[in-house]
Design a protein around this motif. Structure first.
Motif, mmCIF file in Angstrom:
data_model
loop_
_atom_site.group_PDB
_atom_site.id
_atom_site.type_symbol
_atom_site.label_atom_id
_atom_site.label_comp_id
_atom_site.label_asym_id
_atom_site.label_seq_id
_atom_site.Cartn_x
_atom_site.Cartn_y
_atom_site.Cartn_z
ATOM 1 N N PRO A 138 17.689 4.618 -3.820
ATOM 2 C CA PRO A 138 16.543 5.025 -2.996
ATOM 3 C C PRO A 138 15.406 4.006 -3.093
ATOM 4 O O PRO A 138 15.237 3.324 -4.107
ATOM 5 C CB PRO A 138 16.129 6.367 -3.607
ATOM 6 C CG PRO A 138 17.337 6.857 -4.332
ATOM 7 C CD PRO A 138 18.045 5.636 -4.818
ATOM 8 N N GLU A 139 14.623 3.921 -2.037
ATOM 9 C CA GLU A 139 13.519 2.959 -1.970
ATOM 10 C C GLU A 139 12.186 3.655 -2.212
ATOM 11 O O GLU A 139 11.931 4.732 -1.670
ATOM 12 C CB GLU A 139 13.522 2.281 -0.602
ATOM 13 C CG GLU A 139 12.436 1.259 -0.399
ATOM 14 C CD GLU A 139 12.499 0.624 0.976
ATOM 15 O OE1 GLU A 139 11.436 0.520 1.645
ATOM 16 O OE2 GLU A 139 13.607 0.243 1.405
ATOM 17 N N VAL A 140 11.347 3.036 -3.031
ATOM 18 C CA VAL A 140 10.001 3.553 -3.301
ATOM 19 C C VAL A 140 9.010 2.412 -3.088
ATOM 20 O O VAL A 140 9.177 1.327 -3.653
ATOM 21 C CB VAL A 140 9.873 4.095 -4.735
ATOM 22 C CG1 VAL A 140 8.419 4.463 -5.040
ATOM 23 C CG2 VAL A 140 10.769 5.310 -4.926
ATOM 24 N N ALA A 141 7.988 2.653 -2.280
ATOM 25 C CA ALA A 141 6.983 1.633 -1.981
ATOM 26 C C ALA A 141 5.814 1.738 -2.964
ATOM 27 O O ALA A 141 5.324 2.836 -3.241
ATOM 28 C CB ALA A 141 6.491 1.778 -0.554
ATOM 29 N N LEU A 142 5.385 0.594 -3.474
ATOM 30 C CA LEU A 142 4.205 0.522 -4.338
ATOM 31 C C LEU A 142 3.102 -0.168 -3.546
ATOM 32 O O LEU A 142 3.127 -1.386 -3.357
ATOM 33 C CB LEU A 142 4.521 -0.266 -5.620
ATOM 34 C CG LEU A 142 5.722 0.210 -6.441
ATOM 35 C CD1 LEU A 142 5.865 -0.631 -7.714
ATOM 36 C CD2 LEU A 142 5.590 1.691 -6.811
ATOM 37 N N VAL A 143 2.147 0.606 -3.066
ATOM 38 C CA VAL A 143 1.110 0.072 -2.188
ATOM 39 C C VAL A 143 -0.259 0.596 -2.620
ATOM 40 O O VAL A 143 -0.375 1.588 -3.336
ATOM 41 C CB VAL A 143 1.371 0.454 -0.713
ATOM 42 C CG1 VAL A 143 2.658 -0.188 -0.218
ATOM 43 C CG2 VAL A 143 1.444 1.970 -0.545
ATOM 44 N N ASN A 144 -1.278 -0.096 -2.144
ATOM 45 C CA ASN A 144 -2.657 0.348 -2.330
ATOM 46 C C ASN A 144 -3.313 0.386 -0.950
ATOM 47 O O ASN A 144 -4.008 -0.538 -0.531
ATOM 48 C CB ASN A 144 -3.418 -0.601 -3.251
ATOM 49 C CG ASN A 144 -3.017 -0.452 -4.705
ATOM 50 O OD1 ASN A 144 -3.172 0.608 -5.291
ATOM 51 N ND2 ASN A 144 -2.483 -1.521 -5.281
ATOM 52 N N THR A 145 -3.041 1.454 -0.220
ATOM 53 C CA THR A 145 -3.596 1.605 1.126
ATOM 54 C C THR A 145 -4.093 3.028 1.310
ATOM 55 O O THR A 145 -3.399 3.996 0.985
ATOM 56 C CB THR A 145 -2.522 1.313 2.198
ATOM 57 O OG1 THR A 145 -1.406 2.178 1.999
ATOM 58 C CG2 THR A 145 -2.061 -0.132 2.146
#
Length: 293
Positions: A138-145
């Motif tokens: 599975p894909e997990v996004a690490l973002v600061n938005t």
């Protein structure tokens, strides 16, 4: 070199055993998968690895009541080894500088084996059946938005691995992932990444109580910045130590170019290993991204 064809060889001028061991040690050090997964000895024909998928369940019982009967459940994984190899030619003039030759062999050949193995495990495709990969993790996004922070993504990664019945044990980042990790803060503005004063191997510190590692082998031309998961459920198999042989009378086919080593006053080293990989369930891992497309 793709499509290498050995038409004529010597009887096999083997490097000293100590050299082969050193090269194998380097490959293990440079492979992030080999550092984190459990190693097992693998027969050349492969093997079936039994797995416990469910435990017996106990029940409360009153005095003199019959005790419940419960059985565990089992499954298995087939672990098949595949050969990974590379040939590198050198000029005889280069042989004069033996330390330089030895260092070149260690760094170039060991890393070629380690990189190819890691790429197959992390991104696929597998070299064949009986070789698992994390390509479908599975894909997990690490973002600061907006209202979403990298902290939220890290917690989601832990939750996703837990949903797959795993326990996230380690993070692995490439250079871009490490840069994002250094900037990550919790909801109170405190840095999440804890650097160790004495790092071992490719371990760079800790993230939310889990060890964090860095490897260039995690990089490819997309938005991947790392992987995380329950590495105790992954294993790699080794048939034998890395094999290194030398020839100065072989003919090498490198694409459209044919190299007659004896005619050109050259020699070549062939490095090969037989490796396999199995994971209990790819859902116990996640692929970390920067949120881009």
């Amino acid at each position: 070199m793709a499509g290498i064809d050995i038409n004529r060889t010597t009887d096999g001028v083997y490097l000293p055993p100590a050299v082969s061991s050193e090269i194998w040690a380097d490959a293990q050090e440079q492979s992030i998968v080999m550092q984190l997964a459990r190693q097992i000895t693998l027969p050349a024909s492969g093997m079936t690895v039994p797995m416990i998928t469910g435990d017996p369940e106990a029940e409360w019982v009153a005095e003199t009541d019959p005790k419940p009967v419960s059985r565990g459940t089992f499954d298995h994984r087939t672990l098949t080894p595949y050969k990974v190899a590379v040939i590198e030619p050198f000029s005889m003039e280069f042989r004069r500088d033996l330390p330089a030759l030895y260092n070149a062999v260690r760094s170039r050949l060991a890393n070629a084996i380690a990189r190819k193995f890691d790429e197959a495990v992390l991104f696929g495709p597998a070299p064949g059946t009986g070789f698992d990969t994390l390509a479908d993790a599975p894909e997990v996004a690490l973002v600061n938005t907006g209202d979403t922070t990298m902290y939220d993504g890290l917690v989601e990664a832990i939750s996703t691995v837990s949903d797959g019945d795993g326990d996230l044990s380690a993070w692995v980042f490439n250079g871009g992932g490490e840069a994002m990790a250094l900037q990550a803060k919790d909801q109170n503005g405190r840095p999440l990444f804890i650097q160790d004063l004495q790092n071992e191997g490719r371990r760079i510190g800790r993230f939310l109580g889990r060890d964090a590692y860095k490897s260039k082998h995690v990089r490819r031309d997309d938005n991947t910045i790392g992987f995380a998961g329950d590495w105790s459920t992954a294993m790699y198999g080794v048939v034998a130590q890395i094999s290194v042989t030398e020839s100065d009378q072989a003919t090498l086919t490198d694409g459209d170019t044919t190299l007659n080593l004896w005619q050109r006053n050259m020699f070549a080293l062939r490095c090969e290993a037989e490796l396999g990989f199995a994971v209990r369930d790819s859902d116990r891992f996640v692929r970390l991204t920067d949120g881009g497309s």
